[in-house]
Design a protein around this motif. Structure first.
Motif, PDB file in Angstrom:
ATOM      1  N   PHE A 196       0.833  -1.200   0.000  1.00 39.65           N
ATOM      2  CA  PHE A 196       0.000   0.000   0.000  1.00 39.65           C
ATOM      3  C   PHE A 196       0.868   1.250   0.000  1.00 39.65           C
ATOM      4  O   PHE A 196       1.893   1.304   0.690  1.00 39.65           O
ATOM      5  CB  PHE A 196      -0.922   0.012   1.228  1.00 39.65           C
ATOM      6  N   ALA A 197       0.445   2.244  -0.777  1.00 33.72           N
ATOM      7  CA  ALA A 197       1.139   3.529  -0.814  1.00 33.72           C
ATOM      8  C   ALA A 197       0.112   4.643  -0.735  1.00 33.72           C
ATOM      9  O   ALA A 197      -0.923   4.595  -1.415  1.00 33.72           O
ATOM     10  CB  ALA A 197       1.961   3.662  -2.092  1.00 33.72           C
ATOM     11  N   LEU A 198       0.377   5.648   0.093  1.00 37.47           N
ATOM     12  CA  LEU A 198      -0.451   6.845   0.124  1.00 37.47           C
ATOM     13  C   LEU A 198       0.013   7.763  -0.998  1.00 37.47           C
ATOM     14  O   LEU A 198       1.217   7.970  -1.181  1.00 37.47           O
ATOM     15  CB  LEU A 198      -0.342   7.564   1.469  1.00 37.47           C
ATOM     16  N   CYS A 199      -0.936   8.337  -1.723  1.00 37.87           N
ATOM     17  CA  CYS A 199      -0.622   9.138  -2.909  1.00 37.87           C
ATOM     18  C   CYS A 199      -1.372  10.467  -2.861  1.00 37.87           C
ATOM     19  O   CYS A 199      -2.521  10.524  -2.411  1.00 37.87           O
ATOM     20  CB  CYS A 199      -1.017   8.385  -4.185  1.00 37.87           C
ATOM     21  N   ASP A 200      -0.719  11.526  -3.367  1.00 36.23           N
ATOM     22  CA  ASP A 200      -1.387  12.831  -3.399  1.00 36.23           C
ATOM     23  C   ASP A 200      -1.503  13.407  -4.809  1.00 36.23           C
ATOM     24  O   ASP A 200      -1.719  14.600  -4.988  1.00 36.23           O
ATOM     25  CB  ASP A 200      -0.677  13.820  -2.470  1.00 36.23           C
ATOM     26  N   GLY A 201      -1.350  12.538  -5.807  1.00 31.43           N
ATOM     27  CA  GLY A 201      -1.397  12.988  -7.191  1.00 31.43           C
ATOM     28  C   GLY A 201      -0.022  13.133  -7.801  1.00 31.43           C
ATOM     29  O   GLY A 201       0.181  12.866  -8.981  1.00 31.43           O
ATOM     30  N   ARG A 202       0.960  13.577  -6.987  1.00 32.58           N
ATOM     31  CA  ARG A 202       2.340  13.743  -7.448  1.00 32.58           C
ATOM     32  C   ARG A 202       3.317  12.899  -6.638  1.00 32.58           C
ATOM     33  O   ARG A 202       4.250  12.315  -7.174  1.00 32.58           O
ATOM     34  CB  ARG A 202       2.775  15.208  -7.341  1.00 32.58           C
ATOM     35  N   VAL A 250       4.977   2.137  -8.279  1.00 32.93           N
ATOM     36  CA  VAL A 250       4.088   3.183  -7.758  1.00 32.93           C
ATOM     37  C   VAL A 250       4.339   4.522  -8.443  1.00 32.93           C
ATOM     38  O   VAL A 250       3.400   5.135  -8.989  1.00 32.93           O
ATOM     39  CB  VAL A 250       4.250   3.316  -6.229  1.00 32.93           C
ATOM     40  N   ARG A 251       5.582   4.990  -8.452  1.00 33.60           N
ATOM     41  CA  ARG A 251       5.841   6.325  -9.002  1.00 33.60           C
ATOM     42  C   ARG A 251       5.604   6.404 -10.512  1.00 33.60           C
ATOM     43  O   ARG A 251       5.029   7.390 -10.992  1.00 33.60           O
ATOM     44  CB  ARG A 251       7.243   6.787  -8.609  1.00 33.60           C
ATOM     45  N   PRO A 252       5.998   5.387 -11.311  1.00 29.83           N
ATOM     46  CA  PRO A 252       5.644   5.446 -12.739  1.00 29.83           C
ATOM     47  C   PRO A 252       4.133   5.443 -12.976  1.00 29.83           C
ATOM     48  O   PRO A 252       3.649   6.107 -13.906  1.00 29.83           O
ATOM     49  CB  PRO A 252       6.296   4.189 -13.315  1.00 29.83           C
ATOM     50  N   THR A 253       3.395   4.712 -12.156  1.00 27.41           N
ATOM     51  CA  THR A 253       1.927   4.706 -12.305  1.00 27.41           C
ATOM     52  C   THR A 253       1.355   6.082 -11.997  1.00 27.41           C
ATOM     53  O   THR A 253       0.483   6.583 -12.734  1.00 27.41           O
ATOM     54  CB  THR A 253       1.302   3.644 -11.384  1.00 27.41           C
ATOM     55  N   LEU A 254       1.826   6.712 -10.934  1.00 25.76           N
ATOM     56  CA  LEU A 254       1.360   8.076 -10.608  1.00 25.76           C
ATOM     57  C   LEU A 254       1.663   9.031 -11.748  1.00 25.76           C
ATOM     58  O   LEU A 254       0.813   9.863 -12.115  1.00 25.76           O
ATOM     59  CB  LEU A 254       2.029   8.576  -9.330  1.00 25.76           C
ATOM     60  N   ALA A 255       2.863   8.938 -12.299  1.00 22.68           N
ATOM     61  CA  ALA A 255       3.235   9.843 -13.387  1.00 22.68           C
ATOM     62  C   ALA A 255       2.353   9.629 -14.611  1.00 22.68           C
ATOM     63  O   ALA A 255       1.925  10.592 -15.265  1.00 22.68           O
ATOM     64  CB  ALA A 255       4.711   9.643 -13.742  1.00 22.68           C
ATOM     65  N   GLU A 256       2.049   8.383 -14.927  1.00 23.76           N
ATOM     66  CA  GLU A 256       1.212   8.091 -16.091  1.00 23.76           C
ATOM     67  C   GLU A 256      -0.218   8.574 -15.869  1.00 23.76           C
ATOM     68  O   GLU A 256      -0.852   9.121 -16.780  1.00 23.76           O
ATOM     69  CB  GLU A 256       1.227   6.596 -16.390  1.00 23.76           C
ATOM     70  N   ALA A 262      -5.633  12.453 -14.925  1.00 20.53           N
ATOM     71  CA  ALA A 262      -6.390  11.805 -13.851  1.00 20.53           C
ATOM     72  C   ALA A 262      -5.449  11.495 -12.693  1.00 20.53           C
ATOM     73  O   ALA A 262      -5.191  10.337 -12.382  1.00 20.53           O
ATOM     74  CB  ALA A 262      -7.050  10.528 -14.362  1.00 20.53           C
ATOM     75  N   PRO A 263      -4.902  12.550 -12.044  1.00 21.10           N
ATOM     76  CA  PRO A 263      -3.955  12.302 -10.951  1.00 21.10           C
ATOM     77  C   PRO A 263      -4.573  11.446  -9.850  1.00 21.10           C
ATOM     78  O   PRO A 263      -5.744  11.619  -9.502  1.00 21.10           O
ATOM     79  CB  PRO A 263      -3.611  13.697 -10.443  1.00 21.10           C
ATOM     80  N   PHE A 264      -3.764  10.519  -9.331  1.00 24.39           N
ATOM     81  CA  PHE A 264      -4.278   9.570  -8.345  1.00 24.39           C
ATOM     82  C   PHE A 264      -4.009  10.063  -6.938  1.00 24.39           C
ATOM     83  O   PHE A 264      -2.860  10.284  -6.554  1.00 24.39           O
ATOM     84  CB  PHE A 264      -3.650   8.190  -8.538  1.00 24.39           C
ATOM     85  N   ARG A 265      -5.088  10.194  -6.151  1.00 21.96           N
ATOM     86  CA  ARG A 265      -4.992  10.576  -4.745  1.00 21.96           C
ATOM     87  C   ARG A 265      -5.701   9.524  -3.897  1.00 21.96           C
ATOM     88  O   ARG A 265      -6.738   9.002  -4.300  1.00 21.96           O
ATOM     89  CB  ARG A 265      -5.633  11.939  -4.496  1.00 21.96           C
ATOM     90  N   GLY A 266      -5.133   9.245  -2.738  1.00 25.71           N
ATOM     91  CA  GLY A 266      -5.730   8.253  -1.850  1.00 25.71           C
ATOM     92  C   GLY A 266      -4.725   7.169  -1.545  1.00 25.71           C
ATOM     93  O   GLY A 266      -3.525   7.430  -1.404  1.00 25.71           O
ATOM     94  N   VAL A 267      -5.211   5.940  -1.444  1.00 19.54           N
ATOM     95  CA  VAL A 267      -4.314   4.816  -1.196  1.00 19.54           C
ATOM     96  C   VAL A 267      -4.308   3.906  -2.417  1.00 19.54           C
ATOM     97  O   VAL A 267      -5.366   3.528  -2.934  1.00 19.54           O
ATOM     98  CB  VAL A 267      -4.710   4.029   0.082  1.00 19.54           C
ATOM     99  N   LEU A 268      -3.111   3.615  -2.909  1.00 20.68           N
ATOM    100  CA  LEU A 268      -2.953   2.700  -4.038  1.00 20.68           C
ATOM    101  C   LEU A 268      -2.545   1.343  -3.474  1.00 20.68           C
ATOM    102  O   LEU A 268      -1.519   1.211  -2.811  1.00 20.68           O
ATOM    103  CB  LEU A 268      -1.894   3.209  -5.008  1.00 20.68           C
ATOM    104  N   PHE A 269      -3.373   0.356  -3.737  1.00 20.39           N
ATOM    105  CA  PHE A 269      -3.168  -1.020  -3.278  1.00 20.39           C
ATOM    106  C   PHE A 269      -2.580  -1.782  -4.451  1.00 20.39           C
ATOM    107  O   PHE A 269      -3.242  -1.970  -5.472  1.00 20.39           O
ATOM    108  CB  PHE A 269      -4.526  -1.563  -2.841  1.00 20.39           C
ATOM    109  N   CYS A 270      -1.317  -2.183  -4.296  1.00 23.84           N
ATOM    110  CA  CYS A 270      -0.626  -2.936  -5.341  1.00 23.84           C
ATOM    111  C   CYS A 270      -0.645  -4.413  -4.975  1.00 23.84           C
ATOM    112  O   CYS A 270       0.039  -4.822  -4.019  1.00 23.84           O
ATOM    113  CB  CYS A 270       0.812  -2.465  -5.490  1.00 23.84           C
ATOM    114  N   GLY A 271      -1.418  -5.202  -5.697  1.00 25.90           N
ATOM    115  CA  GLY A 271      -1.365  -6.649  -5.539  1.00 25.90           C
ATOM    116  C   GLY A 271      -0.182  -7.166  -6.327  1.00 25.90           C
ATOM    117  O   GLY A 271      -0.157  -7.041  -7.555  1.00 25.90           O
TER     118      GLY A 271
END
Length: 423
Positions: A196-202, A250-256, A262-271
């Motif tokens: 799990f990673a917390l994300c703020d869009g950047r 995580v970081r390449p996904t946020l950048a894409e 569609a910046p991603f904010r919240g928690v990203l759950f990586c299975g």
């Protein structure tokens, strides 16, 4: 702060427990909540996907922060609706929530971002899907494209099993429109981990890893479920692997996602599957896992509320979270018949006795209160969590609490944590 938590399961009870413990929390509501959550805040009878009613309530009560637990309200646009009226929401927009809402979209994002994942193909025609399976051979994985409550994945050991899954998803529509499109991917070998990673869009910061037990039977046998238990931290997920996942996934996904508007904010759950070639993404989810959330909250030392607010405010680069060194484990107690049709309405006794045991926390998942009694009201009904100086000590504490509960109509796996404990 005035917080509205959305959802009614064990994950939401764990979140309510952590949010209520924050000195920043002035008042907590949960919609719709459950009897366990009612110990920490006020439950309000609003469905988790009733976006208009949730936003109206948040405005009426001057809510500062909305925290969605499950994925459905996020895919339906709860964060967007909150943004329109100026209320912070710890979760992605509907456009960003497609990372979970569409497995085909997730694969497209991974390809564009160079994120390592299993080779796959997407199909809207069942005959073409079957032809691909016959050419590729088995084992192979068949996934319904849309949301299917954690039950839209079949790891097929034979071609015939894969073809049956294609028919069930695409022709019989056992998961409705979610199975109109399927993603078929190579079956990866290795050890599964939920990260799990917390994300703020950047920016993104790590928020821990866990291992869950998806199959209903001991020894990881039987059909997949929403999760029969979990433990943290998983020994196989080293600090070096965590850094690798942050940098390559995580970081390449946020950048894409930001590149797509569609910046991603919240928690990203990586299975993840930890393969010999390195970590590979099996799936992305856009919320905490259940029951992984419970073990994360049991180990969390930091205040959860400012961490979620930092994600909303775009300032996670100034933030860090800390976890207790002690391991945690959670054992799910399910109603007889699960993961098929569960038997509901039976009374559960001994909850207070279990909760009074040292290092134990009882989370409600599928329960309802009636006449002073607690009754089973779902498939996964309770999540019994415990911490300990070792994983074995945490396991023993959790199962002592399970044994203190008087519920003949319930069952659980007795081998949660076996992979780590057998090392």
């Amino acid at each position: 702060m005035r917080v509205l938590l959305v959802g009614s399961g064990g994950r939401e009870h764990a979140l309510a427990w952590a949010i209520a413990a924050s000195p920043l929390t002035e008042r907590l509501w949960c919609a719709p909540g459950n009897p366990g959550i009612a110990q920490h805040g006020e439950c309000v009878p609003i469905g988790a996907t009733d976006i208009a009613a949730l936003v109206a309530f948040a405005r009426e009560q001057a809510v500062d922060l909305v925290v969605p637990g499950p994925e459905a309200p996020l895919v339906a646009g709860l964060a967007d609706a909150c943004a329109e009226v100026g209320i912070a929401c710890f979760g992605p927009s509907a456009a960003a929530a497609r990372l979970e809402g569409s497995k085909a979209f997730m694969k497209e994002v991974c390809a564009a971002a160079g994120v390592p994942t299993a080779p796959s193909a997407t199909f809207v025609d069942p005959d073409a899907a079957k032809a691909h399976v016959r050419e590729a051979g088995a084992p192979i994985v068949v996934k319904a494209d849309g949301l299917a409550a954690g039950k839209g994945v079949v790891v097929a050991a034979t071609v015939a099993e894969a073809e049956a899954a294609i028919d069930a998803f695409m022709r019989d529509r056992i998961h409705g429109a979610a199975g109109a499109t399927v993603v078929i991917e190579a079956c990866l070998a290795g050890e599964e981990v939920s990260f799990f990673a917390l994300c703020d869009g950047r920016n993104a910061i790590p928020f821990g890893a866990a291992q869950d037990h998806k199959r209903v039977g001991e020894g990881d046998t039987g059909p997949n479920t929403g999760g029969m238990g979990a433990y943290a931290p998983p020994p196989a997920f080293t600090p070096d692997l965590e850094r690798q996942v942050m940098e390559t996934i995580v970081r390449p996904t946020l950048a894409e996602m930001a590149r797509r508007g569609a910046p991603f904010r919240g928690v990203l759950f990586c299975g993840l599957m930890l393969t010999e070639a390195g970590p590979r993404v099996l799936e992305f989810n856009v919320r905490f896992g259940d029951p992984e959330c419970q073990v994360l909250m049991l180990r969390l030392m930091s205040d959860l509320v400012p961490a979620m607010q930092a994600a909303c405010d775009g300032v996670l680069d100034r933030f860090a979270v800390r976890f207790l060194p002690d391991p945690a484990i959670v054992v799910v107690m399910a109603a007889r018949g699960y993961p098929g049709t569960p038997e509901t309405g039976s009374e559960i006794r001994g909850l207070e006795r279990a909760a009074a045991l040292p290092n134990v926390q009882v989370f409600h998942a599928g329960t309802r209160a009636e006449g002073g009694r607690i009754l089973a009201a779902g498939g996964r009904v309770l999540a019994i969590g415990a911490t300990g100086a070792t994983l074995a000590a945490a396991r023993d504490a959790a199962y002592a609490a399970v044994d203190a509960i008087d519920w003949p109509e319930g069952f659980c796996r007795r081998d949660i944590g076996w992979r780590a404990l057998s090392r």
